[in-house]
Design a protein around this motif. Structure first.
Motif, PDB file in Angstrom:
ATOM      1  N   VAL A  16      45.226  45.139  57.355  1.00 32.04           N
ATOM      2  CA  VAL A  16      44.362  45.121  56.181  1.00 32.04           C
ATOM      3  C   VAL A  16      44.787  43.962  55.287  1.00 32.04           C
ATOM      4  N   ASN A  17      43.804  43.229  54.790  1.00 33.73           N
ATOM      5  CA  ASN A  17      44.009  42.080  53.913  1.00 33.73           C
ATOM      6  C   ASN A  17      43.436  42.445  52.544  1.00 33.73           C
ATOM      7  N   ILE A  18      44.200  42.247  51.485  1.00 25.87           N
ATOM      8  CA  ILE A  18      43.720  42.497  50.123  1.00 25.87           C
ATOM      9  C   ILE A  18      43.843  41.206  49.334  1.00 25.87           C
ATOM     10  N   ARG A  19      42.746  40.830  48.705  1.00 22.37           N
ATOM     11  CA  ARG A  19      42.695  39.598  47.919  1.00 22.37           C
ATOM     12  C   ARG A  19      42.252  39.956  46.501  1.00 22.37           C
ATOM     13  N   ILE A  20      42.913  39.360  45.519  1.00 20.06           N
ATOM     14  CA  ILE A  20      42.527  39.530  44.116  1.00 20.06           C
ATOM     15  C   ILE A  20      41.930  38.190  43.685  1.00 20.06           C
ATOM     16  N   PRO A  21      40.619  38.057  43.763  1.00 24.88           N
ATOM     17  CA  PRO A  21      39.985  36.752  43.549  1.00 24.88           C
ATOM     18  C   PRO A  21      40.249  36.119  42.186  1.00 24.88           C
ATOM     19  N   ASP A  22      40.470  36.935  41.163  1.00 24.65           N
ATOM     20  CA  ASP A  22      40.667  36.384  39.823  1.00 24.65           C
ATOM     21  C   ASP A  22      42.069  35.829  39.592  1.00 24.65           C
ATOM     22  N   ILE A  23      42.982  36.124  40.507  1.00 30.57           N
ATOM     23  CA  ILE A  23      44.350  35.602  40.413  1.00 30.57           C
ATOM     24  C   ILE A  23      44.551  34.688  41.619  1.00 30.57           C
ATOM     25  N   PRO A  24      44.363  33.377  41.443  1.00 32.88           N
ATOM     26  CA  PRO A  24      44.475  32.453  42.579  1.00 32.88           C
ATOM     27  C   PRO A  24      45.784  32.630  43.335  1.00 32.88           C
ATOM     28  N   GLY A  25      45.673  32.717  44.654  1.00 31.21           N
ATOM     29  CA  GLY A  25      46.838  32.863  45.512  1.00 31.21           C
ATOM     30  C   GLY A  25      47.271  34.296  45.749  1.00 31.21           C
ATOM     31  N   PRO A  59      44.466  35.106  33.632  1.00 32.48           N
ATOM     32  CA  PRO A  59      43.021  35.054  33.868  1.00 32.48           C
ATOM     33  C   PRO A  59      42.388  36.428  33.663  1.00 32.48           C
ATOM     34  N   PRO A  60      41.228  36.488  33.024  1.00 33.73           N
ATOM     35  CA  PRO A  60      40.578  37.789  32.850  1.00 33.73           C
ATOM     36  C   PRO A  60      39.939  38.238  34.157  1.00 33.73           C
ATOM     37  N   PRO A  61      39.832  39.538  34.366  1.00 29.38           N
ATOM     38  CA  PRO A  61      39.159  40.003  35.575  1.00 29.38           C
ATOM     39  C   PRO A  61      37.662  39.806  35.481  1.00 29.38           C
ATOM     40  N   THR A  62      37.051  39.507  36.608  1.00 32.87           N
ATOM     41  CA  THR A  62      35.601  39.387  36.728  1.00 32.87           C
ATOM     42  C   THR A  62      35.099  40.699  37.317  1.00 32.87           C
ATOM     43  N   SER A  63      33.871  41.046  37.052  1.00 33.63           N
ATOM     44  CA  SER A  63      33.347  42.303  37.571  1.00 33.63           C
ATOM     45  C   SER A  63      33.215  42.257  39.094  1.00 33.63           C
ATOM     46  N   ILE A  64      33.311  43.427  39.721  1.00 35.52           N
ATOM     47  CA  ILE A  64      33.102  43.518  41.165  1.00 35.52           C
ATOM     48  C   ILE A  64      31.706  43.023  41.515  1.00 35.52           C
ATOM     49  N   HIS A  65      30.740  43.369  40.681  1.00 33.91           N
ATOM     50  CA  HIS A  65      29.353  42.949  40.924  1.00 33.91           C
ATOM     51  C   HIS A  65      29.250  41.422  41.034  1.00 33.91           C
ATOM     52  N   ALA A  66      29.927  40.712  40.167  1.00 32.58           N
ATOM     53  CA  ALA A  66      29.883  39.242  40.204  1.00 32.58           C
ATOM     54  C   ALA A  66      30.520  38.709  41.488  1.00 32.58           C
ATOM     55  N   HIS A  67      31.607  39.317  41.917  1.00 28.16           N
ATOM     56  CA  HIS A  67      32.253  38.883  43.163  1.00 28.16           C
ATOM     57  C   HIS A  67      31.387  39.178  44.379  1.00 28.16           C
ATOM     58  N   ARG A  68      30.756  40.349  44.397  1.00 28.41           N
ATOM     59  CA  ARG A  68      29.906  40.713  45.543  1.00 28.41           C
ATOM     60  C   ARG A  68      28.765  39.728  45.740  1.00 28.41           C
ATOM     61  N   ALA A  69      28.351  39.078  44.682  1.00 29.58           N
ATOM     62  CA  ALA A  69      27.249  38.119  44.766  1.00 29.58           C
ATOM     63  C   ALA A  69      27.675  36.816  45.442  1.00 29.58           C
ATOM     64  N   GLU A 115      35.503  42.583  25.178  1.00 34.18           N
ATOM     65  CA  GLU A 115      34.525  41.561  25.563  1.00 34.18           C
ATOM     66  C   GLU A 115      35.173  40.481  26.434  1.00 34.18           C
ATOM     67  N   TYR A 116      36.388  40.103  26.105  1.00 35.88           N
ATOM     68  CA  TYR A 116      37.094  39.108  26.910  1.00 35.88           C
ATOM     69  C   TYR A 116      37.288  39.601  28.346  1.00 35.88           C
ATOM     70  N   LEU A 117      37.561  40.878  28.479  1.00 37.58           N
ATOM     71  CA  LEU A 117      37.770  41.477  29.801  1.00 37.58           C
ATOM     72  C   LEU A 117      36.461  41.830  30.499  1.00 37.58           C
ATOM     73  N   GLN A 118      35.355  41.526  29.828  1.00 34.28           N
ATOM     74  CA  GLN A 118      34.020  41.760  30.383  1.00 34.28           C
ATOM     75  C   GLN A 118      33.792  43.225  30.720  1.00 34.28           C
ATOM     76  N   LEU A 119      34.229  44.093  29.812  1.00 34.55           N
ATOM     77  CA  LEU A 119      34.035  45.522  29.987  1.00 34.55           C
ATOM     78  C   LEU A 119      33.010  46.023  28.991  1.00 34.55           C
ATOM     79  N   SER A 120      32.193  46.966  29.410  1.00 34.10           N
ATOM     80  CA  SER A 120      31.234  47.581  28.492  1.00 34.10           C
ATOM     81  C   SER A 120      31.945  48.679  27.699  1.00 34.10           C
ATOM     82  N   GLU A 121      31.353  49.049  26.574  1.00 34.91           N
ATOM     83  CA  GLU A 121      31.895  50.166  25.809  1.00 34.91           C
ATOM     84  C   GLU A 121      31.879  51.438  26.668  1.00 34.91           C
ATOM     85  N   GLU A 122      30.831  51.584  27.473  1.00 34.61           N
ATOM     86  CA  GLU A 122      30.708  52.759  28.341  1.00 34.61           C
ATOM     87  C   GLU A 122      31.881  52.844  29.319  1.00 34.61           C
TER      88      GLU A 122
END
Length: 174
Positions: A16-25, A59-69, A115-122
């Protein structure tokens, strides 16, 4: 702080390979999911330490939705990986410029970080296990008590001190 983690299994499910795209390397592989998860957390810490030593901000995390695109992540599985960032927001680590700018423009520290972390209030309310109305009231309150900041900080992956006001309005020159 929670970062999206891309999970890729080998054809035989023996690796299994796990990659964290928002943290280069930040890429790890192992024979089991649990081992890969631990390795991914370790490599994320190493990459963040390297960036910190170079004077780079977290680096702030990006949403999963943005990565899936993105085509390179099409069809892959995703999870959220909790990365401890407390070492990078204490003892001289500077708060990102974007957060400071939002606070200077009138946002509370809780709102600026959310907002910086791109999280909704919900999403933050869900992480805290409270209603949206309750969370929104705390986020709007510039004088929230420490234990509230501590709980919200944990939900955002930040130390409570990052959610405090650094200055009073009387301190700001007109």
């Amino acid at each position: 702080m929670f970062y999206p983690a891309c999970i890729e299994w080998s054809d035989t499910h023996s690796l299994v390979n796990i990659r964290i795209p928002d943290i280069p390397g930040a890429i790890a592989a192992a024979n089991t999911f649990e081992d890969a998860l631990l390795a991914a957390q370790e490599i994320a810490q190493l990459m963040l330490q390297a960036n910190h030593s170079l004077g780079l901000s977290v680096p702030p995390p990006t949403s999963i939705h943005a990565h899936r695109a993105r085509p390179e992540y099409a069809g892959m599985s995703w999870s959220m990986l909790d990365i401890d960032l407390s070492n990078y927001f204490a003892d001289g680590m500077h708060t990102p410029h974007e957060v400071v700018s939002r606070i200077v423009d009138g946002a509370t520290p809780m709102r600026a970080w959310r907002e910086y972390l791109q999280l909704s209030e919900e999403e933050v309310a869900r992480r805290l296990g409270v209603s949206l109305v309750v969370y929104a009231a705390h986020e709007a309150n510039p004088d929230s008590v420490y234990y509230i900041r501590e709980k919200v900080g944990k939900a955002l992956g930040l130390p409570a001190e990052e959610l405090e006001w650094w200055f009073k309005e009387d301190d700001v020159a007109e």
